[in-house]
Design an enzyme around this catalytic site. Structure first.
Site, PDB file in Angstrom:
ATOM      1  N   ASP A  51      31.216  45.175  37.267  1.00 55.64           N
ATOM      2  CA  ASP A  51      31.011  46.565  36.851  1.00 55.64           C
ATOM      3  C   ASP A  51      32.251  47.405  37.179  1.00 55.64           C
ATOM      4  OD1 ASP A  51      30.670  46.683  39.575  1.00 55.64           O
ATOM      5  OD2 ASP A  51      28.707  47.668  39.539  1.00 55.64           O
ATOM      6  N   ASP A  90      27.781  41.041  36.868  1.00 53.52           N
ATOM      7  CA  ASP A  90      27.305  42.083  37.772  1.00 53.52           C
ATOM      8  C   ASP A  90      26.047  42.723  37.223  1.00 53.52           C
ATOM      9  OD1 ASP A  90      28.415  42.699  40.223  1.00 53.52           O
ATOM     10  OD2 ASP A  90      30.138  43.736  39.353  1.00 53.52           O
ATOM     11  N   LYS A 118      25.243  39.022  40.149  1.00 51.45           N
ATOM     12  CA  LYS A 118      25.663  39.568  41.449  1.00 51.45           C
ATOM     13  C   LYS A 118      24.969  40.906  41.680  1.00 51.45           C
ATOM     14  CE  LYS A 118      30.106  41.011  42.213  1.00 51.45           C
ATOM     15  NZ  LYS A 118      29.993  42.450  42.505  1.00 51.45           N
ATOM     16  N   GLU A 120      24.411  44.103  44.739  1.00 51.09           N
ATOM     17  CA  GLU A 120      25.012  44.668  45.945  1.00 51.09           C
ATOM     18  C   GLU A 120      23.943  45.085  46.941  1.00 51.09           C
ATOM     19  OE1 GLU A 120      27.670  47.904  45.054  1.00 51.09           O
ATOM     20  OE2 GLU A 120      28.814  46.728  43.596  1.00 51.09           O
ATOM     21  N   GLU A 187      33.384  42.300  50.677  1.00 53.61           N
ATOM     22  CA  GLU A 187      34.493  43.168  50.248  1.00 53.61           C
ATOM     23  C   GLU A 187      34.919  44.072  51.393  1.00 53.61           C
ATOM     24  OE1 GLU A 187      33.908  45.173  46.503  1.00 53.61           O
ATOM     25  OE2 GLU A 187      35.668  46.467  46.801  1.00 53.61           O
TER      26      GLU A 187
HETATM   27  O1  KIV Z   1      32.975  44.679  39.901  1.00 51.59           O
HETATM   28  C1  KIV Z   1      33.855  43.983  40.417  1.00 51.59           C
HETATM   29  O2  KIV Z   1      34.901  43.710  39.835  1.00 51.59           O
HETATM   30  C2  KIV Z   1      33.621  43.484  41.759  1.00 51.59           C
HETATM   31  C3  KIV Z   1      34.794  42.890  42.472  1.00 51.59           C
HETATM   32  C4  KIV Z   1      35.664  43.961  42.999  1.00 51.59           C
HETATM   33  C5  KIV Z   1      34.380  41.968  43.539  1.00 51.59           C
HETATM   34  O3  KIV Z   1      32.546  43.562  42.274  1.00 51.59           O
END
Ligand code: KIV
Length: 271
Positions: A51, A90, A118, A120, A187
């Site tokens: 994202d 994401d 993914k 968070e 991160e």
């Molecule tokens: O969205 C993204 O590119 C990320 C990376 C910075 C790990 O989550």
């Protein structure tokens, strides 16, 4: 021209095997087909349709405005260009705010060609990680600096510096693994914390701004090609174009430097 049968497919088993054997793996973001093709043909194991596209593609100052439809559009472009890398997608801001939303949106990403998703967060995403994993969807839990909560965090600061925060991150990482997370992404955390988490967990740990000890490294592709739109790129960013003659060459150098433990070096690491 390679055909489907010639593709070397990177699966979760491949990534787990690399962790077991102590070989580093690599990840880069991509948002469109041509770059995805170059990245996968250059030997990068995981492509993240991040994202971060809200910032590097759309020009926003955070990842918050990115929608599911936009993420899916970019994911489909990447999937068309991919040549065997594992594609992680994401889940955008608030797209997993409730159980039902999370399940439905993860389904959409997997049906659009993702191999994993993914999300968070710490403890609070355990239930979602378990629900998705139970339904056959591999989950990468993104911890440390989590850009979707930037307003609560109050800035792009290194996370886990004080002992209580450090302990919290370690405990949450362990409970996410227990809940069924397939990978963890850390991160902007100090190197020693990332090392401890990586050693503690059986699942592969990916780092960005987390030092050299994580099992894999990820970068935003624009950052590693030196075309960051920020005046001052973060400390953990390395411009691989400086010593490369082409984009392909820069990506191959990134893969090589990660495998040889040359990247990230001390100058890209938080102590
Ligand atoms: O969205 C993204 O590119 C990320 C990376 C910075 C790990 O989550």
């Amino acid at each position: 021209m390679s055909t489907k049968s010639e593709k070397k497919l990177i699966t979760l088993s491949t990534i787990n095997k690399l962790k077991k054997e102590g070989e580093k793996f690599t990840c880069l973001t991509a948002y469109e087909s041509t770059m995805a093709s170059v990245i996968s043909k250059s030997g990068v194991d995981i492509i993240l349709v991040g994202d971060s596209l809200g910032m590097v593609i759309q020009g926003h100052d955070s990842t918050l405005p990115v929608t599911m439809d936009q993420l899916i559009y970019h994911l489909e472009c990447v999937v068309r260009g991919n040549n065997g890398s594992h594609v992680m997608a994401d889940m955008p801001f608030m797209s997993y705010a409730t159980d039902d939303l999370g399940l439905e949106n993860a389904k959409r990403l997997m049906q659009a060609g993702a191999n994993s998703v993914k999300i968070e967060g710490g403890e609070w995403i355990s239930k979602m990680a378990q629900a998705l994993s139970d339904r056959g969807i591999p989950v990468c839990a993104h911890m440390g600096l989590t850009p979707q909560t930037i307003n609560r965090l109050g800035g792009h600061n290194v996370q886990g510096r004080d002992p209580s925060q450090k302990e919290k991150i370690i405990n949450e990482a362990i409970s996410l693994e227990k809940a069924g997370a397939a990978m963890l992404l850390l991160e902007c955390v100090p190197e020693d914390l990332a090392k401890e988490v990586t050693n503690e967990l059986k699942i592969p740990v990916i780092g960005i701004g987390a030092g050299v000890h994580t099992d894999g490294q990820i970068m935003v592709v624009h950052d590693m090609l030196g075309i960051s739109c920020l005046d001052n790129p973060p400390k953990f960013v390395k411009n691989f174009m400086e010593e490369s003659s082409s984009i392909e060459h820069a990506i191959v150098n990134f893969v090589k430097d990660v495998k040889d433990l040359k990247f990230p070096s001390e100058e890209h690491t938080f102590k």
